[in-house]
Write an enzyme that holds these catalytic residues in place. Structure first.
Site, PDB file in Angstrom:
ATOM      1  N   PHE A   1     -19.148   4.527  -7.989  1.00  0.00           N
ATOM      2  CA  PHE A   1     -17.876   5.166  -8.801  1.00  0.00           C
ATOM      3  C   PHE A   1     -17.167   4.280  -8.702  1.00  0.00           C
ATOM      4  CE2 PHE A   1     -14.124   7.758  -8.811  1.00  0.00           C
ATOM      5  CZ  PHE A   1     -14.253   9.297 -10.424  1.00  0.00           C
TER       6      PHE A   1
ATOM      7  N   HIS B   1     -22.350   7.627  -0.898  1.00  0.00           N
ATOM      8  CA  HIS B   1     -22.385   8.527  -2.107  1.00  0.00           C
ATOM      9  C   HIS B   1     -23.265   7.245  -2.952  1.00  0.00           C
ATOM     10  CE1 HIS B   1     -20.171  12.229  -1.789  1.00  0.00           C
ATOM     11  NE2 HIS B   1     -19.093  11.627  -1.089  1.00  0.00           N
TER      12      HIS B   1
ATOM     13  N   HIS C   1     -28.392  10.688  -2.892  1.00  0.00           N
ATOM     14  CA  HIS C   1     -27.581  11.360  -1.044  1.00  0.00           C
ATOM     15  C   HIS C   1     -27.984  12.549  -1.891  1.00  0.00           C
ATOM     16  CE1 HIS C   1     -24.254  10.262  -4.200  1.00  0.00           C
ATOM     17  NE2 HIS C   1     -23.414  11.670  -4.272  1.00  0.00           N
TER      18      HIS C   1
ATOM     19  N   ASP D   1     -24.595  15.330  -1.678  1.00  0.00           N
ATOM     20  CA  ASP D   1     -23.555  16.268  -1.216  1.00  0.00           C
ATOM     21  C   ASP D   1     -23.516  17.437   0.013  1.00  0.00           C
ATOM     22  OD1 ASP D   1     -21.892  14.251  -2.802  1.00  0.00           O
ATOM     23  OD2 ASP D   1     -21.305  15.668  -4.198  1.00  0.00           O
TER      24      ASP D   1
ATOM     25  N   HIS E   1     -17.785  17.616   0.903  1.00  0.00           N
ATOM     26  CA  HIS E   1     -17.555  16.172  -0.238  1.00  0.00           C
ATOM     27  C   HIS E   1     -16.214  17.332  -1.512  1.00  0.00           C
ATOM     28  CE1 HIS E   1     -17.179  13.523  -3.605  1.00  0.00           C
ATOM     29  NE2 HIS E   1     -17.990  14.004  -4.678  1.00  0.00           N
TER      30      HIS E   1
ATOM     31  N   HIS F   1     -19.960  21.163  -9.078  1.00  0.00           N
ATOM     32  CA  HIS F   1     -19.774  21.540  -7.724  1.00  0.00           C
ATOM     33  C   HIS F   1     -18.781  23.063  -6.703  1.00  0.00           C
ATOM     34  CE1 HIS F   1     -19.670  17.128  -8.457  1.00  0.00           C
ATOM     35  NE2 HIS F   1     -19.834  17.002  -7.145  1.00  0.00           N
TER      36      HIS F   1
HETATM   37 ZN   LIG Z   1     -22.247  13.359  -4.385  1.00  0.00          ZN
END
Ligand SMILES: [Zn+2]
Length: 213
Positions: A22, A52, A56, A58, A62, A164
């Site tokens: 990211f 990350h 992976h 989360d 997170h 999320h």
């Molecule tokens: Zn992640």
């Protein structure tokens, strides 16, 4: 013995200095601590990277302050029957209609293929993601874990992370950055165990699928 051997499909992209992260996140870096030579019998490497980076899991921590860290998450969800569903298409978000008629008898784990396959060394700006309604549908079907072949279940620019948050409401697990480019649709056994990084918000996994036949 031969009957016990089952085909393994590795769905973990390589981790290397070029691995995309990211924008602004910590890239993979490796450095030699000990190098084999006169008086040194071994090679030893230290590495740093974002948790990350690459494939992976989360942890709830997170996306929710004070929630479970990755070492506190039960492992059951990361091992067992899984269905791979191809949801490739042009829409920015994968909506629940995409899964119509595809969740009958679904096991507790679902891997969604959103892309033709991403270059693990190139950050996929504008990548596809999941609509929160899709997560709700999967939760209602009894799914406990969802894996995707993109860096996040929400769009890169999302600030409120609605997908999320849907995972959080239902205490479901998330796997990101899987490589599903060589996997046909169907039923498999998933093994993708996060390493127990104490107190952290995610952890790398070595994710594999085994055929059930
Ligand atoms: Zn992640």
């Amino acid at each position: 013995m031969g009957g016990l051997l089952r085909n393994i499909i590795d769905i973990t992209p390589p981790l290397r200095a070029a691995s995309a992260v990211f924008p602004g996140d910590a890239r993979y870096e490796a450095r030699t601590t000990f190098a084999m030579g006169p008086g040194c019998p071994v090679n030893v490497t230290a590495f740093t990277m974002s948790v990350h980076c690459g494939a992976h899991a989360d942890a709830p921590l997170h996306y929710a302050a004070g929630a479970a860290s990755i070492d506190q998450v039960p492992l059951d969800d990361f091992v067992g029957p899984a269905r791979v569903i191809d949801v490739r298409g042009a829409s920015a978000l994968v909506g629940p209609e995409t899964l119509a008629g595809r969740l009958e008898g679904v096991p507790q784990r679902v891997l969604l293929r959103l892309t033709d396959g991403l270059d693990p060394d190139v950050w996929p700006t504008g990548f596809r993601a999941l609509a929160p309604e899709t997560v709700e549908l999967l939760a209602a079907a009894g799914v406990r874990l969802v894996g995707v072949d993109v860096p996040s279940v929400d769009p890169e620019t999302s600030k409120d992370l609605p997908s999320h948050m849907a995972f959080f409401r239902h205490d479901m697990r998330i796997l990101e950055n899987l490589d599903l480019s060589k996997v046909p649709e169907g039923e498999f056994e998933l093994i993708a165990l996060p390493i127990p990084l104490e107190g952290l918000d995610a952890a790398p996994v070595r994710a594999i699928l085994r055929s059930l036949a």
